[in-house]
Design a protein around this motif. Structure first.
Motif, mmCIF file in Angstrom:
data_model
loop_
_atom_site.group_PDB
_atom_site.id
_atom_site.type_symbol
_atom_site.label_atom_id
_atom_site.label_comp_id
_atom_site.label_asym_id
_atom_site.label_seq_id
_atom_site.Cartn_x
_atom_site.Cartn_y
_atom_site.Cartn_z
ATOM 1 N N ILE A 30 -5.141 -47.502 5.088
ATOM 2 C CA ILE A 30 -3.823 -46.873 5.213
ATOM 3 C C ILE A 30 -3.918 -45.513 5.916
ATOM 4 C CG2 ILE A 30 -3.783 -45.732 2.959
ATOM 5 C CD1 ILE A 30 -0.857 -47.752 4.085
ATOM 6 N N LYS A 31 -5.022 -44.793 5.690
ATOM 7 C CA LYS A 31 -5.178 -43.475 6.332
ATOM 8 C C LYS A 31 -5.232 -43.630 7.853
ATOM 9 C CE LYS A 31 -7.777 -39.201 6.479
ATOM 10 N NZ LYS A 31 -7.684 -39.130 7.924
ATOM 11 N N PHE A 32 -5.913 -44.660 8.295
ATOM 12 C CA PHE A 32 -5.981 -44.940 9.737
ATOM 13 C C PHE A 32 -4.565 -45.059 10.301
ATOM 14 C CE2 PHE A 32 -5.844 -47.909 13.257
ATOM 15 C CZ PHE A 32 -6.968 -47.654 14.017
ATOM 16 N N HIS A 33 -3.718 -45.804 9.602
ATOM 17 C CA HIS A 33 -2.368 -46.051 10.125
ATOM 18 C C HIS A 33 -1.505 -44.793 10.044
ATOM 19 C CE1 HIS A 33 -3.085 -50.254 10.914
ATOM 20 N NE2 HIS A 33 -3.734 -50.311 9.770
ATOM 21 N N GLN A 34 -1.747 -43.982 9.005
ATOM 22 C CA GLN A 34 -1.003 -42.710 8.934
ATOM 23 C C GLN A 34 -1.426 -41.765 10.065
ATOM 24 O OE1 GLN A 34 -1.738 -42.137 4.829
ATOM 25 N NE2 GLN A 34 0.300 -42.859 4.261
ATOM 26 N N ASP A 35 -2.721 -41.700 10.318
ATOM 27 C CA ASP A 35 -3.221 -40.863 11.422
ATOM 28 C C ASP A 35 -2.685 -41.374 12.759
ATOM 29 O OD1 ASP A 35 -4.602 -39.355 9.628
ATOM 30 O OD2 ASP A 35 -6.574 -40.191 10.075
ATOM 31 N N LEU A 36 -2.575 -42.676 12.843
ATOM 32 C CA LEU A 36 -2.051 -43.281 14.075
ATOM 33 C C LEU A 36 -0.605 -42.848 14.311
ATOM 34 C CD1 LEU A 36 -2.556 -45.404 16.317
ATOM 35 C CD2 LEU A 36 -1.693 -47.123 14.732
ATOM 36 N N ARG A 37 0.170 -42.883 13.248
ATOM 37 C CA ARG A 37 1.573 -42.455 13.373
ATOM 38 C C ARG A 37 1.638 -40.995 13.834
ATOM 39 N NH1 ARG A 37 6.263 -42.022 8.692
ATOM 40 N NH2 ARG A 37 8.032 -42.088 10.145
ATOM 41 N N ASP A 38 0.784 -40.144 13.231
ATOM 42 C CA ASP A 38 0.738 -38.726 13.636
ATOM 43 C C ASP A 38 0.344 -38.604 15.104
ATOM 44 O OD1 ASP A 38 1.337 -38.033 11.065
ATOM 45 O OD2 ASP A 38 -0.720 -37.508 10.505
ATOM 46 N N ALA A 39 -0.615 -39.421 15.515
ATOM 47 C CA ALA A 39 -1.091 -39.341 16.910
ATOM 48 C C ALA A 39 0.046 -39.665 17.875
ATOM 49 C CB ALA A 39 -2.256 -40.309 17.117
ATOM 50 N N TYR A 40 0.838 -40.667 17.558
ATOM 51 C CA TYR A 40 1.956 -41.020 18.438
ATOM 52 C C TYR A 40 3.027 -39.920 18.455
ATOM 53 C CZ TYR A 40 0.563 -45.655 19.908
ATOM 54 O OH TYR A 40 -0.072 -46.695 20.525
ATOM 55 N N ARG A 41 3.270 -39.329 17.296
ATOM 56 C CA ARG A 41 4.252 -38.232 17.267
ATOM 57 C C ARG A 41 3.781 -37.073 18.133
ATOM 58 N NH1 ARG A 41 7.010 -37.466 11.583
ATOM 59 N NH2 ARG A 41 8.093 -39.438 11.478
ATOM 60 N N GLN A 42 2.469 -36.835 18.112
ATOM 61 C CA GLN A 42 1.910 -35.761 18.941
ATOM 62 C C GLN A 42 2.043 -36.089 20.432
ATOM 63 O OE1 GLN A 42 0.687 -32.830 17.466
ATOM 64 N NE2 GLN A 42 1.021 -32.200 19.595
ATOM 65 N N ILE A 43 1.774 -37.340 20.776
ATOM 66 C CA ILE A 43 1.899 -37.763 22.182
ATOM 67 C C ILE A 43 3.338 -37.546 22.656
ATOM 68 C CG2 ILE A 43 1.968 -39.836 23.653
ATOM 69 C CD1 ILE A 43 -0.585 -40.787 22.108
ATOM 70 N N ALA A 44 4.295 -37.900 21.808
ATOM 71 C CA ALA A 44 5.712 -37.719 22.169
ATOM 72 C C ALA A 44 6.034 -36.236 22.343
ATOM 73 C CB ALA A 44 6.603 -38.337 21.097
#
Ligand code: T5A
Length: 228
Positions: free
Chosen positions: A173-187
């Motif tokens: 689950i941490k992987f997927h939470q970090d992934l969500r953060d990464a996409y928000r940062q890209i945006a």
């Protein structure tokens, strides 16, 4: 009106990528957008990464089976790059040159998020691969679908049924939470190109937001609201 739409978008096709975590609804929204573009007589193809061309689909199979993971993050990233190189050369570039719009389910932001932020592949390696595989090619618009991790994983699991999760769905689950953060940062880092859309809503509501993003960013679609 349809005639006008085609005329005003003649020349190079528009390149639109869809990004987001697992089960965020990219495939669903791409299909809806393709139907809507078809309704205004805009020629568009739907494609995906990894894959999208015969050679890249072979590499996709390897990657999603988890074989790439065994080779380590750098080598797995090279496999994504090899698939992208073939896809760009044989599918994306030729379509754009012919004035055809390309709707792509994932593109280089996926590599930035999954292999860069999560796999910790060095920025220098990612930049070099990006130079080789896509050069100056960038999406005209990137739609990033944002959903809470639990929602996305539930959707992906419901669609999968009794099948096994793939290499990335199986991460914790941490992987997927970090992934969500990464996409928000890209945006946040590239607001000219990227639109972050709250995709925790029914598919029609999300589709309306995607269409608004298109109309606002790719102004060549006249009277877009009237085709709702
Ligand atoms: N990857 C990819 C990298 O690591 N690096 C890279 O460079 C690239 C290009 C690809 C994997 O490869 C990784 C990322 C990925 O893990 P994939 O099989 O192509 O794997 O899977 P994903 O791209 O993750 O896509 P999914 O198929 O899992 O999800 P989608 O396309 O986001 O979601 P979708 O539309 O299929 O919807 C999932 C389910 O939810 C329902 C749908 O009907 C479907 O059942 N749904 C909704 N339900 C309720 N409300 C809504 N708004 C809904 N929208 C869809």
């Amino acid at each position: 009106m349809a005639e006008a739409a085609v005329k005003r978008t003649s020349g190079r096709g528009k390149f639109i990528s869809f990004e987001g975590g697992e089960g965020s609804g990219k495939s669903t929204q791409i299909k809806k957008l393709a139907d809507r573009l078809d309704a205004v007589k805009l020629r568009a193809i739907v494609t995906r990464e990894p894959g999208g061309s015969p050679g890249a689909e072979v590499i996709r199979h390897l990657l999603l089976s988890g074989m790439g993971k065994l080779l380590g993050p750098d080598a797995e990233t090279l496999l994504f790059a090899a698939a992208r190189d073939d896809h760009v050369r044989t599918v994306i570039q030729p379509a754009l040159t012919q004035g055809i719009w390309v709707l792509c389910d994932r593109f280089f932001d996926s590599t930035r998020a999954y292999q860069g932020r999560l796999g910790q592949v060095a920025p220098g390696v990612l930049n070099a691969m990006q130079r080789v595989t896509i050069g100056d090619l960038k999406p005209d618009l990137t739609i990033i679908l944002d959903v809470p991790v639990e929602v996305g994983l539930q959707r992906a699991a419901a669609r999968r049924g009794s099948g096994a999760p793939d290499r990335f769905e199986a991460e914790d689950i941490k992987f997927h939470q970090d992934l969500r953060d990464a996409y928000r940062q890209i945006a946040a880092d590239d607001p000219q190109r990227c639109v972050l859309i709250d995709a925790n809503a029914d598919a029609e509501t999300v589709a309306a937001k995607v269409w608004t993003a298109l109309r606002d960013h790719l102004f060549a679609i006249p009277n877009a609201a009237s085709t709702a």
